[in-house]
Motif scaffolding. Structure first.
Motif, mmCIF file in Angstrom:
data_model
loop_
_atom_site.group_PDB
_atom_site.id
_atom_site.type_symbol
_atom_site.label_atom_id
_atom_site.label_comp_id
_atom_site.label_asym_id
_atom_site.label_seq_id
_atom_site.Cartn_x
_atom_site.Cartn_y
_atom_site.Cartn_z
ATOM 1 N N ILE A 1 0.852 -1.191 0.000
ATOM 2 C CA ILE A 1 0.000 0.000 0.000
ATOM 3 C C ILE A 1 0.886 1.239 0.000
ATOM 4 O O ILE A 1 1.742 1.414 0.865
ATOM 5 C CB ILE A 1 -0.920 0.014 1.240
ATOM 6 C CG1 ILE A 1 -1.756 -1.275 1.292
ATOM 7 C CG2 ILE A 1 -1.819 1.245 1.224
ATOM 8 C CD1 ILE A 1 -2.572 -1.422 2.561
ATOM 9 N N GLU A 2 0.666 2.091 -1.005
ATOM 10 C CA GLU A 2 1.426 3.343 -1.081
ATOM 11 C C GLU A 2 0.829 4.407 -0.165
ATOM 12 O O GLU A 2 1.554 5.084 0.574
ATOM 13 C CB GLU A 2 1.442 3.871 -2.521
ATOM 14 C CG GLU A 2 2.404 3.151 -3.438
ATOM 15 C CD GLU A 2 2.583 3.883 -4.753
ATOM 16 O OE1 GLU A 2 3.745 4.124 -5.139
ATOM 17 O OE2 GLU A 2 1.566 4.228 -5.395
ATOM 18 N N GLN A 3 -0.493 4.562 -0.240
ATOM 19 C CA GLN A 3 -1.169 5.574 0.575
ATOM 20 C C GLN A 3 -2.537 5.048 0.983
ATOM 21 O O GLN A 3 -3.110 4.186 0.320
ATOM 22 C CB GLN A 3 -1.364 6.877 -0.219
ATOM 23 C CG GLN A 3 -0.089 7.549 -0.680
ATOM 24 C CD GLN A 3 -0.391 8.804 -1.489
ATOM 25 O OE1 GLN A 3 -1.363 9.505 -1.224
ATOM 26 N NE2 GLN A 3 0.451 9.093 -2.460
ATOM 27 N N ALA A 4 -3.054 5.593 2.074
ATOM 28 C CA ALA A 4 -4.409 5.261 2.511
ATOM 29 C C ALA A 4 -4.914 6.394 3.401
ATOM 30 O O ALA A 4 -4.169 6.924 4.234
ATOM 31 C CB ALA A 4 -4.431 3.936 3.265
ATOM 32 N N HIS A 5 -6.176 6.754 3.202
ATOM 33 C CA HIS A 5 -6.751 7.840 4.002
ATOM 34 C C HIS A 5 -8.277 7.782 3.902
ATOM 35 O O HIS A 5 -8.837 7.204 2.974
ATOM 36 C CB HIS A 5 -6.260 9.205 3.508
ATOM 37 C CG HIS A 5 -6.599 9.482 2.072
ATOM 38 N ND1 HIS A 5 -7.830 9.954 1.673
ATOM 39 C CD2 HIS A 5 -5.862 9.340 0.935
ATOM 40 C CE1 HIS A 5 -7.853 10.102 0.373
ATOM 41 N NE2 HIS A 5 -6.683 9.738 -0.112
ATOM 42 N N ARG A 6 -8.923 8.398 4.875
ATOM 43 C CA ARG A 6 -10.369 8.568 4.807
ATOM 44 C C ARG A 6 -10.684 9.645 3.764
ATOM 45 O O ARG A 6 -9.850 10.504 3.481
ATOM 46 C CB ARG A 6 -10.930 9.000 6.161
ATOM 47 C CG ARG A 6 -10.807 7.967 7.250
ATOM 48 C CD ARG A 6 -11.949 6.976 7.244
ATOM 49 N NE ARG A 6 -11.786 5.954 8.292
ATOM 50 C CZ ARG A 6 -12.663 4.999 8.530
ATOM 51 N NH1 ARG A 6 -13.775 4.928 7.795
ATOM 52 N NH2 ARG A 6 -12.454 4.123 9.484
ATOM 53 N N SER A 7 -11.871 9.571 3.173
ATOM 54 C CA SER A 7 -12.277 10.613 2.229
ATOM 55 C C SER A 7 -12.313 11.955 2.952
ATOM 56 O O SER A 7 -12.614 12.033 4.140
ATOM 57 C CB SER A 7 -13.657 10.297 1.636
ATOM 58 O OG SER A 7 -14.633 10.241 2.651
ATOM 59 N N PHE A 8 -11.969 13.013 2.235
ATOM 60 C CA PHE A 8 -11.802 14.329 2.840
ATOM 61 C C PHE A 8 -13.153 15.011 3.040
ATOM 62 O O PHE A 8 -13.587 15.850 2.247
ATOM 63 C CB PHE A 8 -10.891 15.180 1.968
ATOM 64 C CG PHE A 8 -9.517 14.598 1.811
ATOM 65 C CD1 PHE A 8 -8.679 14.457 2.901
ATOM 66 C CD2 PHE A 8 -9.077 14.171 0.568
ATOM 67 C CE1 PHE A 8 -7.418 13.916 2.764
ATOM 68 C CE2 PHE A 8 -7.815 13.632 0.414
ATOM 69 C CZ PHE A 8 -6.979 13.494 1.515
ATOM 70 N N MET A 9 -13.812 14.656 4.115
ATOM 71 C CA MET A 9 -15.090 15.269 4.484
ATOM 72 C C MET A 9 -15.129 15.414 6.000
ATOM 73 O O MET A 9 -14.362 14.749 6.707
ATOM 74 C CB MET A 9 -16.261 14.402 3.998
ATOM 75 C CG MET A 9 -16.439 14.366 2.488
ATOM 76 S SD MET A 9 -17.908 13.427 1.980
ATOM 77 C CE MET A 9 -17.401 11.751 2.392
ATOM 78 N N PRO A 10 -16.015 16.282 6.516
ATOM 79 C CA PRO A 10 -16.122 16.417 7.977
ATOM 80 C C PRO A 10 -16.449 15.078 8.633
ATOM 81 O O PRO A 10 -17.143 14.243 8.061
ATOM 82 C CB PRO A 10 -17.275 17.413 8.153
ATOM 83 C CG PRO A 10 -17.320 18.177 6.873
ATOM 84 C CD PRO A 10 -16.906 17.216 5.806
#
Length: 234
Positions: free
Chosen positions: A122-131
């Motif tokens: 896995i290169e990157q992982a993040h939650r979608s950019f929302m509140p």
């Protein structure tokens, strides 16, 4: 001896009236000539406006085509940049504790039953950019970018094979990460896919938004939901 006959009063009046009428007719004729010139000028201006409008419409149509091609190119580049991405829905908010890559490397092999020895890079992982959602709301998806496209295909394949995926009482779903425009195009196929499931016909969605089925040994591809419905009714 020459006799000079003077015109009568009535005749003099007729002559005066004729002179006035002639002068009036000349005045009217002059005005008609002026109006004719103005009409010709108006016709010329209208013709110029029509030519301008036709030229403008042609340029606008050409500009719209170029803009459409440019937008398609941008859309394609956007989705190419997402090629190795997987969207994971249903994982509780904050369960990754700020270390999404470490968390996913730990749980994905168990969730999807990835063969032993298969490395998920896995290169990157993040939650979608929302509140951050409220506790009663659906958690934000995790977007995972993989090093290899083959790994992305493997993960989506395993998810399709398992169909209903439940992890620690949470229903998990895996999707290809696509732009909003393509998601909407694919969403339009929902009813046609439902009808295919009722009929027991298997289908796949190909990029960008093409539905494919195998029927009586023949592969069919559909670019629109309407074409699928028409095929089902045959």
């Amino acid at each position: 001896e020459t006799t000079i006959i003077m015109p009568s009063r009535d005749m003099q009046m007729d002559i005066k009236n004729t002179t006035r009428i002639t002068a009036r007719l000349l005045e009217i004729d002059t005005k008609l000539d002026t109006m004719e010139d103005r009409f010709e000028e108006v016709e010329m201006r209208i013709s110029q406006i029509e030519d301008y409008k036709e030229d403008r419409d042609t340029k606008m149509a050409d500009l719209e085509k170029k803009l459409g091609r440019a937008w398609d190119h941008i859309e394609d580049l956007d989705n190419c940049s997402r090629r190795n991405n997987v969207c994971i829905m249903g994982l509780p908010e904050g369960i990754e504790e700020g270390r999404p890559i470490e968390f996913l490397n730990k749980v994905l092999p168990a969730i999807l039953e990835i063969p032993e020895g298969e490395v998920i890079e896995i290169e990157q992982a993040h939650r979608s950019f929302m509140p951050r959602p409220q506790p009663s709301q659906w958690p934000h998806p995790i977007i995972m970018c993989l090093l290899k496209y083959q790994t992305q295909e493997l993960i989506l394949q395993k998810a399709r094979e398992k169909q209903n995926i439940v992890w620690e009482y949470n229903k998990i779903a895996f999707f290809q990460d696509l732009s909003k425009e393509i998601q909407l195009k694919r969403k339009a196929f929902m009813e046609s896919k439902r009808q295919l499931r009722v009929l027991g016909v298997k289908y796949t969605m190909a990029y960008p938004a093409t539905l494919r089925i195998q029927h009586e040994g023949i592969r069919h591809s559909f670019q629109s939901p309407e074409s699928v419905i028409s095929f089902i009714k045959q």
